[in-house]
Write a protein that holds these residues in place. Structure first.
Motif, PDB file in Angstrom:
ATOM      1  N   THR A 295       0.858  -1.177   0.000  1.00  0.00           N
ATOM      2  CA  THR A 295       0.000   0.000   0.000  1.00  0.00           C
ATOM      3  C   THR A 295       0.897   1.230   0.000  1.00  0.00           C
TER       4      THR A 295
ATOM      5  N   TYR B 290      -2.695  -2.398  -8.028  1.00  0.00           N
ATOM      6  CA  TYR B 290      -3.672  -1.385  -7.616  1.00  0.00           C
ATOM      7  C   TYR B 290      -4.964  -1.975  -7.068  1.00  0.00           C
TER       8      TYR B 290
ATOM      9  N   THR C 152      -4.955  -2.804  -3.779  1.00  0.00           N
ATOM     10  CA  THR C 152      -4.828  -2.572  -2.333  1.00  0.00           C
ATOM     11  C   THR C 152      -5.028  -1.118  -1.939  1.00  0.00           C
ATOM     12  N   SER C 153      -5.151  -0.206  -2.896  1.00  0.00           N
ATOM     13  CA  SER C 153      -5.322   1.206  -2.575  1.00  0.00           C
ATOM     14  C   SER C 153      -6.173   1.882  -3.643  1.00  0.00           C
TER      15      SER C 153
ATOM     16  N   ALA D 229      -6.473  -3.254   1.647  1.00  0.00           N
ATOM     17  CA  ALA D 229      -5.087  -3.025   2.044  1.00  0.00           C
ATOM     18  C   ALA D 229      -4.434  -4.276   2.609  1.00  0.00           C
TER      19      ALA D 229
END
Length: 882
Positions: free
Chosen positions: A646, A695, A697-698, A722
């Motif tokens: 993250t 992308y 996780t955020s 996350a």
């Protein structure tokens, strides 16, 4: 004193006889080149291997002992020591065991008897006996547990390959490795939408299809996690290991081969030819928009055909006021004039007449040479293919080179690369909609349609602005689609590697390798004026780029401790991957026939995505062998993936994947019946991963359609996680390999049981949240299966050999657990436009199987008869059923 000296001399002689040092050189009987790493064992249990120059030294206890020389792909020889201290030997190739040497993880050559897991290899000869444009198609039916599904749009389309079924909800694609370096096998589609407008999906082919069959030396399939564990987070679905050809003969060689093959439509639908276009027995053409009788639809429920009935049709003549004639479908050229009725006849071969004879030519020339310090091979292949679908083609040119160079006795340099240019003037559209020619013909083409009369697809005097067709409500003229609404592409790609291996000592070596797969692609989607979806034409440019660089090192220690052989590898890898896609489009053109974004009559839309990813890895493998009958492999790999990081933390990016496998050669320990030539038992347990895309996780902002010429952005449509983890598969595998009657009959049986957990799922959430999905880990799938390979040599003579191989595989993937409370999850769907009532759902539920489809139907009574309403229509059943 004299007797004492005599006794001492005798003892010295006895001691001398007990410690005899034998030296020599082992060479190839054909090329006379030294053979490194030949295994040499004495009958007293001592062992050693030859060095890079093929020389060896071994101590024996007496002159009555015997030395056994064994090497992969060569006949084992046993020599009595006798009174000599120098034994030079030339090993002969053993054609019976050549197919038992396979390329495994990290590009290591292994004898299959050492392996505690199932692998299956296929030679280049079997891949090129009957060539295909996509070499994956030639794997179908030749490998147990491997399923290849060819693309739906003919030559140049993607072929899907799965190994041991589907166990993942998100990704079931195997990893492809060429000469030790992974390559990309993704299929990148253009941007589409569900509505009956916009561009439809187009298949521009998958990455692995560009591997040239004429350059392939062998293909090895690492089927289970135990075989593929050293590839970590990318190995959950197995690995296809491709080794390119290497020149083995000394001297200059030139080879040329040429192939030509033709294709025809193999199986066409069975149509009725009793009734033509229309509904309820009525039809009359006026304008193809509903102005006539049922002329806005193309059902074949109209009047009876071939009865002498005269009906106005799209290709019936119309006389203009100036005395000239046009066709009924030339509706822009007349208004209110009568269409002359013509015979309402069947055209039973209209679909057959539409498809053409496809022609493919493949020409390859290669130059190779083997010399004292190495060898090389250069190759050029030209492929040109015309599809059975008119105006659809694929051209591909491949230049490849492979160099092996040994500048010194302790240094070896290897390099291989391929450059490919693939291009097509047109790739057909997929799916349900007017951009697919098969939609106009196979799905909805009336049985009264004369396909020949559609070839002149412009209305006279309106070329470039108004097409001529049999229906203007839903369909385009199929020849107009394929000749004017084209989807072209041009792709340049290069992949290859460079490696160096340095021997530090006789038992210790280190290698360094770097490889890259890089491709750039430009696509152009053209839509002419009067298209059903784009009345004023459209144009799109789609740019695709992919680059992946893998750099790795490998340290190898190899030794023999009496009856125990030890082979240890320690290494690491860094993967850097960048992928971009950008589609710029306009859905209206200012001027017809000018395909350029500067000719846009509507705002230019841009759909763009960029992805970067890095994986750092360390791994190791220890191979142990005992007396050539017991083998043990222990592996471990740790990955650190940036996709799991993250912006604020790298916690949770590290994951470890172990495996252990063993092979026991029963026939080398127990005296078996004479009919049994070889017997082996194997077992393994392993754990591997299935990484996620970047992308997840955020959060990120995504560009949208500009407003008032200003750029706009919005949050992505899913909730990131996350704490996301890669999928994890734990597998247990057991098998046996038996040979009978001097290898005339071979039987290989494998049973496997695997659990895939922490599935990466896009879970639907309430749209009121501002999102439509949430990324989570959850779900468990159990996969069990059996694979059986039966090989026979019914006839074997000096002049004729008959070899047959039979593959059998069964696989069942069952969902054991899901994160949803109702126990059912929608993974994907396929629908007609944006209609929820005309949708096939790809769903999974607890107790069900991966691959189950659900859909709605019609209500039935207790006797199984359909229910009909007062208007005579079937009553729909909105409950989803499998």
């Amino acid at each position: 004193m004299k007797y004492i000296y005599s006794c001492l001399l005798l003892c010295l002689c006895l001691f001398s006889n007990a410690q005899i040092t034998i030296i020599g050189t082992v060479t190839d009987a054909v090329s006379n080149t030294p053979l490194p790493f030949v295994n040499i064992t004495s009958s007293n249990g001592n062992g050693t291997t030859t060095d890079e120059q093929g020389t060896y030294s071994i101590v024996v206890n007496s002159s009555t002992e015997k030395l056994t020389f064994s090497f992969l792909g060569f006949k084992t020889q046993t020599i009595s020591v006798g009174n000599t201290t120098i034994i030079n030997i030339a090993l002969e190739e053993d054609s019976a065991t050549l197919d038992e040497v396979v390329i495994t993880a990290l590009g290591l050559e292994r004898d299959t008897k050492e392996l505690g897991y199932a692998v299956q290899a296929i030679s280049s000869k079997k891949l090129t006996e009957v060539k295909t444009v996509n070499f994956l198609d030639n794997l179908q039916g030749k490998l147990a547990g491997v399923t290849v599904t060819q693309g739906a749009t003919g030559v140049g389309s993607s072929s899907k390959i799965t190994i041991r079924g589907e166990a993942s909800f998100s990704n079931n694609n195997p990893l492809f490795v060429v000469d030790g370096v992974p390559i990309n096998n993704e299929t990148v589609f253009n941007f589409t939408n569900e509505a009956a407008a916009g561009f439809q999906e187009i298949d521009f082919g998958n990455g692995a299809m560009e591997v040239n069959p004429d350059d392939i030396g062998s293909v090895t399939v690492l089927k289970g996690p135990s075989a593929a564990a050293l590839y970590g987070t990318r190995a959950s679905n197995g690995v296809i290991v491709i080794e390119t050809k290497t020149e083995k003969q000394r001297g200059l060689g030139i080879s040329f081969n040429s192939s030509l093959f033709v294709d025809t439509a193999f199986k066409l639908p069975d149509f009725q030819n009793s009734y033509g276009q229309g509904n309820s027995g009525q039809f009359e053409y006026s304008d193809g928009l509903g102005g006539g009788i049922n002329d806005n639809i193309t059902y074949s429920w109209g009047p009876q055909l071939d009865t002498g009935l005269l009906i106005p049709q799209f290709d019936s003549p119309v006389q203009l006021s100036n005395g000239t004639f046009v066709r009924g479908g030339d509706t822009a050229l007349y208004d209110g004039l009568e269409i002359t009725a013509t015979p309402f006849k069947s055209n039973p071969d209209n679909l057959k007449d539409f498809y053409e004879t496809g022609v493919t030519t493949i020409n390859n020339i290669s130059v190779s040479n083997g010399f004292d310090s190495g060898n090389y091979r250069l190759s050029f292949t030209d492929l040109r293919s015309e599809s059975i679908i008119p105006s659809v083609n694929l051209d591909r040119q491949t230049i490849s080179a492979k160099l092996n160079f040994q500048p010194s006795d302790i240094t070896e340099i290897n390099s291989s690369f391929s450059y490919i240019n693939s291009n097509s003037d047109n790739r057909p559209s997929n799916g349900y909609g007017s951009e697919n020619a098969n939609y106009s013909l196979v799905a909805w083409g009336p049985r009264s349609l004369n396909i020949e009369n559609l070839k002149n697809y412009w209305q006279p005097g309106l070329e470039g602005t108004q097409q001529y067709s049999f229906n203007y409500t839903f369909f385009d003229n199929p020849y107009f689609i394929l000749n004017e609404n084209t989807n072209s592409f041009n792709r340049d790609r290069i992949f290859g590697n460079l490696s160096i291996t340095q021997e530090l000592t006789k038992k210790l070596s280190v290698s360094l390798r770097t490889g890259m797969d890089y491709s750039t692609e430009t696509r152009q989607l053209r839509r002419a004026y009067s298209s059903n979806r784009f009345s004023n034409g459209a144009y799109a440019e789609h740019d695709v780029m992919f680059r992946e660089v893998n750099t790795d090192f490998l340290i190898n220690y190899k030794n023999q401790f009496n009856n125990i052989s030890v082979d240890v590898f320690l290494g690491g890898n860094r993967l850097n991957q960048i992928a971009t896609t950008k589609q710029s489009q306009t859905v209206s053109l200012a001027q017809p026939g000018i395909y350029n974004l500067n000719n846009a009559a509507s705002p230019i839309e841009v759909f763009q995505f960029e992805s970067e990813k890095r994986i750092n890895s360390f791994y190791g493998i220890t191979k142990l062998g005992y007396k050539d009958f017991l083998f043990l492999d222990i592996t471990g790999r740790n990955d650190w993936s940036s996709a799991l990081a993250t912006p604020f933390s790298v916690d949770g990016t590290s994951f470890f994947y172990p495996s252990i496998s063993s092979s026991f050669i029963l026939s080398n320990v127990v005296e078996l019946p004479n009919a049994v030539s070889f017997a082996k038992l194997r077992a393994s347990v392993a754990q591997v991963g299935n990484d996620t895309s970047a992308y997840q996780t955020s959060g990120a902002f995504v560009s949208q359609t500009p407003y008032n010429s200003q750029p706009t952005f919005s949050d992505q449509n899913f909730i990131p996680n996350a704490n996301l983890k890669p999928e994890r598969t734990t597998s247990y595998e057991f098998g046996t390999h038996l040979r009978f009657f001097d290898n005339r009959l071979r039987l290989d049986v494998t049973y496997y049981n695997a659990n895939t957990e922490d599935q990466i799922i896009s879970l639907p959430v309430a749209i009121s949240s501002g999102y439509n999905q949430q990324v989570i880990n959850g779900g468990k799938v159990n996969t069990q299966g059996v694979e059986i390979i039966l090989g026979t040599k019914p006839i074997q003579t000096d002049n004729f050999n008959w070899n047959s191989t039979f593959n059998f595989a069964t696989n069942r993937s069952v969902i054991k657990d899901l994160p949803q409370a109702d126990g059912r999850l929608t993974l994907a769907y396929s629908r007609i436009y944006d209609s929820a009532n005309q949708t096939v759902w790809f769903q999974v539920e607890e107790g069900g199987r991966v691959g189950d489809f659900y859909g709605t139907g019609y209500q039935k009574n207790d006797n199984g008869k359909f229910l009909i309403d007062d208007d005579g229509n079937y009553i729909s059943d909105d409950n989803l059923k499998n």
